[in-house]
Design an enzyme around this catalytic site. Structure first.
Site, PDB file in Angstrom:
ATOM      1  N   ASN A  44      45.219  34.408  39.562  1.00 21.21           N
ATOM      2  CA  ASN A  44      43.923  34.439  40.257  1.00 21.21           C
ATOM      3  C   ASN A  44      42.639  34.650  39.612  1.00 21.21           C
ATOM      4  O   ASN A  44      41.800  35.352  39.947  1.00 21.21           O
ATOM      5  CB  ASN A  44      44.190  35.645  41.217  1.00 21.21           C
ATOM      6  CG  ASN A  44      45.289  35.467  42.359  1.00 21.21           C
ATOM      7  OD1 ASN A  44      45.624  34.309  42.910  1.00 21.21           O
ATOM      8  ND2 ASN A  44      46.081  36.340  42.576  1.00 21.21           N
ATOM      9  N   ARG A  45      42.864  34.420  38.351  1.00 18.91           N
ATOM     10  CA  ARG A  45      41.701  34.236  37.367  1.00 18.91           C
ATOM     11  C   ARG A  45      41.412  35.717  36.734  1.00 18.91           C
ATOM     12  O   ARG A  45      40.615  36.147  36.128  1.00 18.91           O
ATOM     13  CB  ARG A  45      40.208  33.796  37.896  1.00 18.91           C
ATOM     14  CG  ARG A  45      40.296  32.244  38.374  1.00 18.91           C
ATOM     15  CD  ARG A  45      40.655  31.568  36.969  1.00 18.91           C
ATOM     16  NE  ARG A  45      40.527  30.040  37.373  1.00 18.91           N
ATOM     17  CZ  ARG A  45      41.336  29.232  37.442  1.00 18.91           C
ATOM     18  NH1 ARG A  45      42.657  29.824  37.414  1.00 18.91           N
ATOM     19  NH2 ARG A  45      41.282  28.028  37.678  1.00 18.91           N
TER      20      ARG A  45
END
Length: 210
Positions: A188-189
């Site tokens: 999720n970055r």
């Protein structure tokens, strides 16, 4: 071309700050070794970024050829090339390694100086004869009419039987790092980023926000 929907999640590995060594060089060597073991072609390739006198940055891929005992990173080039000229006008540069398969990159910054002629000559003599000839005949980064002209010059020099000597315009640069950032892709970055910065006490290690 719309690239906005192209994305890939990461998260194969993670970085625990408390398990990172006080010195960044073991991590650098471990990650290079992991890239080699993963079968990544040209695993020692790195993006070199330089800045002109006018403040214009430029980047290109070069190959890391040595990590010295003192921790310098060495690569080779034509000193009259754009990167060579820019490094002699501005001694600071940045490097970036990226291994997509391992979801890893390393940023390095530091000061650059020329290697000694002895060091440059030792490496030059270790290169294949074809690479030596290309280094001698190519006015790197200069406009040319035809690549065939350089091939003809290289072939003529080879057939002449003359000894191929290290040209004065070709040799190594040695970057002395004062900053490392180890980047590991996260889900999720939320990527892991550990930075090492050199100060008067030695290396300061810190985590950065993704």
């Amino acid at each position: 071309m719309d690239l906005s929907d192209l994305r890939r999640d990461f998260g194969k590995f993670g970085l625990q700050q408390e398990k990172m060594p006080d010195d960044p060089f073991p991590v650098l060597k471990d990650w290079l070794h992991a890239a080699k073991e993963a079968g990544i072609g040209e695993f020692n390739a790195m993006v070199l970024s330089t800045v002109s006198r006018a403040g214009r940055p430029s980047s290109r891929v070069v190959l890391l050829k040595e990590i010295t005992e003192s921790g310098n990173l060495i690569f080779y080039t034509n000193y009259y090339s754009r990167k060579g000229r820019e490094l002699m006008n501005n001694r600071f540069a940045a490097l970036n390694f990226f291994w997509h398969e391992l979801e890893r990159q390393i940023r390095v910054e530091g000061e650059v100086v020329k290697t000694s002629r002895e060091v440059s000559n030792t490496y030059f003599k270790s290169r294949p004869i074809e690479s030596q000839l290309s280094a001698v005949v190519s006015p790197q980064s200069e406009p040319i009419d035809d690549l065939g002209q350089l091939r003809e010059k290289a072939e003529k020099l080879f057939l002449s039987g003359d000894k191929i000597e290290l040209p004065g315009f070709w040799g190594g640069f040695s970057l002395s790092p004062d900053l490392f950032e180890f980047w590991q892709g996260g889900k999720n970055r939320l990527h892991d980023r550990i930075r090492y910065v050199m100060n008067k006490q030695g290396w300061l290690r810190e985590r950065l926000a993704p």
